[in-house]
Design an enzyme around this catalytic site. Sequence first.
Site, short mmCIF file in Angstrom:
data_model
loop_
_atom_site.label_atom_id
_atom_site.label_comp_id
_atom_site.label_asym_id
_atom_site.label_seq_id
_atom_site.Cartn_x
_atom_site.Cartn_y
_atom_site.Cartn_z
N GLU A 275 0.80 -1.25 0.01
CA GLU A 275 0.10 0.02 -0.14
C GLU A 275 0.86 1.38 0.11
OE1 GLU A 275 -2.92 -1.07 3.31
OE2 GLU A 275 -4.15 -1.78 1.72
N ARG A 308 5.11 -8.46 7.92
CA ARG A 308 3.91 -8.50 7.31
C ARG A 308 3.96 -9.03 6.11
NH1 ARG A 308 0.31 -4.30 7.53
NH2 ARG A 308 -1.42 -5.61 8.53
N ARG A 325 -6.05 -10.51 -6.44
CA ARG A 325 -5.46 -9.97 -5.21
C ARG A 325 -5.26 -11.16 -4.17
NH1 ARG A 325 -7.23 -5.02 -1.63
NH2 ARG A 325 -6.44 -5.65 0.44
N ASP A 354 -8.36 -9.31 3.12
CA ASP A 354 -8.10 -8.28 4.12
C ASP A 354 -9.12 -8.05 4.95
OD1 ASP A 354 -7.24 -6.17 5.31
OD2 ASP A 354 -7.58 -4.74 3.52
N GLU A 376 -2.59 -13.02 11.85
CA GLU A 376 -3.04 -11.60 12.36
C GLU A 376 -4.46 -11.54 11.98
OE1 GLU A 376 -0.62 -8.06 10.95
OE2 GLU A 376 -2.61 -7.42 9.96
N GLU A 382 -12.91 -2.95 11.37
CA GLU A 382 -13.03 -2.22 10.23
C GLU A 382 -14.04 -2.65 9.28
OE1 GLU A 382 -9.18 -2.30 8.15
OE2 GLU A 382 -10.01 -1.18 6.66
N GLU A 491 -23.12 -10.93 8.91
CA GLU A 491 -22.75 -11.51 7.59
C GLU A 491 -24.15 -11.51 6.68
OE1 GLU A 491 -21.62 -15.72 7.74
OE2 GLU A 491 -20.39 -15.23 6.01
C1 GCU Z 1 -6.25 -2.50 5.56
C2 GCU Z 1 -6.79 -1.13 6.29
C3 GCU Z 1 -5.41 -0.54 6.25
C4 GCU Z 1 -4.49 -1.10 6.77
C5 GCU Z 1 -3.92 -2.06 6.06
C6 GCU Z 1 -2.98 -2.77 6.66
O1 GCU Z 1 -6.18 -2.64 4.41
O2 GCU Z 1 -7.71 -0.67 5.49
O3 GCU Z 1 -5.92 0.86 6.86
O4 GCU Z 1 -3.32 -0.16 6.75
O5 GCU Z 1 -5.09 -2.97 6.09
O6 GCU Z 1 -3.11 -3.98 7.19
O7 GCU Z 1 -1.79 -2.49 6.78
#
Ligand code: GCU
Length: 659
Positions: A275, A308, A325, A354, A376, A382, A491
């Site tokens: 990201e 990670r 993905r 995710d 994890e 979220e 769900e």
């Molecule tokens: C999700 C989340 C992000 C976070 C990312 C991660 O995509 O929306 O805010 O940074 O996970 O696990 O690094």
Amino acid sequence: MENFKEYYAWLQPGPVGCSASCSPMRPGRGVSLREVCVHGSEQADFAARELRGGLNWLAGQNICDENSGYKITLGLDPGIQAQGYRINGDGNGSFITGADREGLIYGVFAFLGKVGMGEDLPGISAESAPVVRKRILNHWDNMDGSVERGYSGKSLFFRDGRFCYDPSRMKDYARLLASVGINELSINNVNVTDASARLITPELLPEAAELAAIFRPFGVRLILAVDFESPVKLGGLNTADPLNGEVAAWWKNAARVVYDYIPDLAGFVVKADSEFRDGPAALGRTQADGANTVARALKDFGGTVYWRCFVYNCRQDWRDAKTDRPKAAFEHFYPLDGTFDENVVLQIKNGPVDFQVREPVSPLFGRMKHTKQAVEFQITQEYTGQQIDLYNLAVQWEEFFAAPISEHRLARDIMGKEAAAIAGVANTGCDGNWTGHLLAQANLYAFGRMAWDPGLTAKQVTSEWVCRTFGKNTEFDAITGMMLASRGVYEKYASPLGLGWMVNINHHYGPSPEGYEYMKWGTYHRADNTAVGVDRTAKGTGFAGQYEPWLEALYSDVKTCPEELLLFFHRVRYDYRLKSGKTLLQHIYDTHFEGAAEVQAFMDIWDSLKGRLPQGAYESVADRLKRQLQNALEWRDVVNAYFYRKTGVGDEMGREIYG
Ligand code: GCU
């Protein structure tokens, strides 16, 4: 119950609000808390203080008196499995024995927990040791005080670029975490900002060390999230290439400085090549090159690198149907199995995408035979209702542990083996009750308990939490029941059969069926007027092929694929008949109507407990449920309208769907 405070969470002062069967102040065999005294060797000093404090807390007064008749003796026995404890008693006293200091603390909390739940002192006996030795809480806190994906107020640690906390609250937090066995804690966001990058420099280390000192006696070691680019950003080097000698030397020196301040730091957690964050791949190196360089810097100090695996292309073109993905983490990491240093732990999200409501287990688990792994989980809600909607994660975690990762092994079987650690993204913040939604405290509780023992069921840990929080009362079984149902209810209205991603973009609360459909994040369901879902079998993207053949076959056949994951693995026509005999489309309509109705039923259950629960707690949850109902209705109507408009086929039962 008059002493109840949401802030105390599951460590409520006693006596717990009780039915007649529960009277901790007057345990059955006539031992009153007033007759107790605590003895321990010097090594047991801290644990003994916690025990005295805890007993006083439960009794509502100072009870511990050296000359009392009932003696609780604390001691160590290295013969017990690491971090474990044993509790037993005879008519004259109880013995709490730990394998080590940590084990003793856990023994004390286990003992207090049982006293709090009304068990008879001499009768308390238990023996336990953690299955997984590293039980980690990851905070995603930024130094400006905000919390990424936080739904419980501001950061517990930071404000305006500095450390900022109330030391006594911090001690309460340490106690809360230790009481459920959490023993490592990362304090800053994995998306490391410029300010928090400096946590590993002498500018911020003295304050980090002060914080570490608060957690240390409770057996909780700090972790720091670090920026892979640190050698450039902090060190002024012109590259962060992990194979560059100067870069390796920079990390070594940085680690030396850090360990001068915090000698027992558990390690670093790193989000790299993910990201928009830089990482080794961007420099033509492997993830192992990156992780090992940092790990070698930590090795002499006993530190671990949590690296990670959340690595994927976040700049995908939605027109590209070949890139899938969920395949990404496996493609990046599986070929590197066996090349990571001993003190590297790969931290892998539970599912391949995710933290969605429903995902299969990540194919990396169990297939990497020579690499240490951490699961994890996301405790913060979220994609699961943001601590407005009730969502009991223990149910989801129980499913995770019970899911097959091959023909002969369940995910649970590798815990404490290949899976050397379990991490969870924290759901806590500065809100008075730590978690925003009072009932979301149960998710933190369950995380600690299930990381300790992945064999525990959601029912066990949830009813334990209800009892410890509200008291032992059969009427409160209704709360446990509603919490256990909550995942399924969410769900139903949010995400049919493993589809996921129908959320509003960015903040991820509420429905938006095509919110992510034409975006760069690789999260597509590709609904058209005949079918929905992604074919991830060999005929499609091939994702299923990342599992062992037995599991690939199971997922690849629509008949054997667990139905709740049907749309994760398959593209299915709306007129396809599910096992229930319903068409897929009708199933979607039905579950959305049911989900919203079941939230209404939660409200009724909660209302029926009015007067039996502390008023503030009753009101705060009632308020969240009201908001949840709004959300569920919105989901119901938006998703149903979406599929109605795609198909032109209405509800068989003629309920209102907005065209
Ligand atoms: C999700 C989340 C992000 C976070 C990312 C991660 O995509 O929306 O805010 O940074 O996970 O696990 O690094």
